[in-house]
Scaffold this active site. Structure first.
Site, short mmCIF file in Angstrom:
data_model
loop_
_atom_site.label_atom_id
_atom_site.label_comp_id
_atom_site.label_asym_id
_atom_site.label_seq_id
_atom_site.Cartn_x
_atom_site.Cartn_y
_atom_site.Cartn_z
N GLU A 238 0.80 -1.22 0.00
CA GLU A 238 0.00 0.00 0.00
C GLU A 238 0.84 1.27 0.00
O GLU A 238 1.77 1.43 0.80
CB GLU A 238 -0.93 0.01 1.21
CG GLU A 238 -1.88 1.20 1.25
CD GLU A 238 -2.90 1.11 2.37
OE1 GLU A 238 -3.71 2.05 2.49
OE2 GLU A 238 -2.90 0.11 3.11
N LYS A 254 -8.71 -0.64 1.39
CA LYS A 254 -9.73 -0.98 2.38
C LYS A 254 -10.67 -1.96 1.71
O LYS A 254 -11.28 -1.65 0.68
CB LYS A 254 -10.49 0.26 2.83
CG LYS A 254 -10.98 0.18 4.24
CD LYS A 254 -9.84 0.46 5.22
CE LYS A 254 -9.93 -0.51 6.39
NZ LYS A 254 -8.63 -0.94 6.85
#
Length: 435
Positions: A238, A254
């Site tokens: 990420e 997410k």
């Protein structure tokens, strides 16, 4: 300052190059190397041959360090397109913003300055790059030495003693999830990340663990830092923040479902259609928009990509991208203060989520859910979100795992998500390469 750049005649892998640099540092009593691998500054890897990285205790100093950059000559960016040159390499621990002030074995922040890097570009070519003061000669001798090391060096990896992660009780995590769901039902917040800390004993060279993790898992935002204070081996997928010129980008992850091998496309489709996972992502994307909006030019913040399904080791993720233009007069320190800790690993609203996390998580997070990366006067700023990250201190190893909790979260399912995320790293620890 200007950038000196030289093409190196080598096609050595990034993993092997790191092990060669690590052996060189240990043989000569130098500080350990550092590494950023996967997708960094449009390159496959940025390696620091030896990084004197030091602990920083004051949060203001930790954020402000990244603004202490030497001025570059007017022609520097034109003559070294795609170069990194050097800069600050380090991490910001989640503990910098833990309202309880709890301590963990590793420092709250670490930064080290380098004026020399090895870059493997997108085409697989190796470059020696250095930041050179005006009037100073290029470090040709060091470039030749490192080229010889990459071409002819022979690392001697020993592997490590197989080990497994020790999990805290599932009931402990379940109780925290239920308390979080209750807080959401009471209107205190919309979402929060609830995490646990897995541990193990590690007997081996941390650089070998990281190099093998990169070889097997191919994480997009991997980072390695080590020093007398300990080691951070981050196998993260990420991006937290990228700042190139005045353009700023964040790509929060997410939403997660496990992968089941090559024929698992239906799970990717299921993830994109999941009401819970989509809600998680949209809420956090909005949070990141608000964070960047504090320091970006009014009207410049937008979402060019929403709810993209992307693969990561062992799981599918939903990720979105938020972009903006840093306002005039704003610095990287302002950007970090506005956006740290990353929204995807805290919750919304962020301040209440931080307080709730401190109440529900009995063990401090450490570096986990902080950020690791580099700030260069040539290339800009890039930091990952420190997830899938081993923290090593002596023979102790820790790995944080967790996930976003919403109103309809099921404690058993949330625990399974933790296990899905940790499974590739547990397998890595249990199966060292054969020397």
């Amino acid at each position: 300052m200007r950038v000196a750049r030289r093409r190196l005649r080598s096609d050595v892998s990034v993993e092997r190059a790191l092990l060669l640099l690590d052996a060189r540092a240990r043989d000569r009593g130098l500080p350990p190397p550092a590494a950023l691998t996967g997708q960094w500054f449009s390159a496959r890897a940025v390696l620091v041959p030896s990084l004197p990285a030091h602990a920083v205790t004051d949060p203001d100093v930790a954020f402000a360090a990244v603004t202490d950059l030497p001025p570059m000559s007017a022609t520097a960016s034109n003559t070294v397109d795609g170069a990194v040159g050097g800069g600050w390499v380090g991490y910001l621990s989640y503990q910098l913003t833990d309202p309880t002030g709890r301590k963990t074995p590793l420092p709250n922040a670490v930064w080290g300055w380098t004026d020399t890097v090895l870059v493997r570009d997108a085409d697989g070519r190796w470059w020696f790059e250095a930041l050179v003061p005006p009037g100073s000669p290029e470090p040709a001798e060091l470039a030749a030495e490192l080229e010889g090391l990459l071409r002819h060096g022979e690392p001697d990896p020993k592997g490590w003693t197989p080990t497994r992660l020790h999990r805290p009780p599932e009931a402990e995590h379940a109780a925290a999830v239920r308390a979080c769901v209750d807080a959401i039902a009471a209107g205190e917040l919309f979402q929060a990340n609830v995490c646990s800390r897995f541990t193990a004993l590690f007997d081996g060279q941390p650089a070998e663990l990281f190099a093998e993790g990169v070889r097997r898992l191919r994480p997009r935002r991997a980072a390695y830092l080590a020093g007398s204070w300990g080691t951070v081996a981050s196998l993260s997928p990420e991006l937290f923040l990228a700042r190139h010129g005045r353009r700023v980008r964040s790509t929060p992850i997410k939403g997660t479902l496990p992968r089941r091998g090559p024929a698992d496309a239906p799970l990717a489709i299921r993830l994109r259609r999941s009401t819970k996972d989509v809600a998680e992502n949209v809420m956090i994307t909005d949070l990141v928009r608000n964070d960047l909006g504090q320091v970006c030019r009014t009207g410049s913040v937008w979402v060019p990509e929403l709810l993209a399904v992307t693969p990561a080791p062992g799981v599918w993720h939903l990720e979105s991208t938020v972009e903006g233009e840093l306002a005039e007069g704003r610095t990287d320190a302002d950007l970090l203060r506005a956006a740290f800790p990353p929204g995807s690993v805290t919750g919304a609203p962020k301040l209440r989520a931080l307080d709730l996390i401190a109440e529900l998580e009995h063990v401090p997070r450490g570096v986990y859910t902080g950020a690791v990366g580099m700030v260069s006067p040539v290339a800009g700023l890039e930091l990952n979100v420190a997830i899938r990250t081993f923290e090593l201190h002596g023979t102790s190893l820790a790995l944080g795992v967790g996930g976003g909790i919403t109103a309809d979260s099921d404690p058993a399912a949330e625990w399974r998500e933790c296990l899905h995320k940790s499974a590739p790293l547990d397998a890595l620890l249990a199966e060292p390469p054969t020397p």
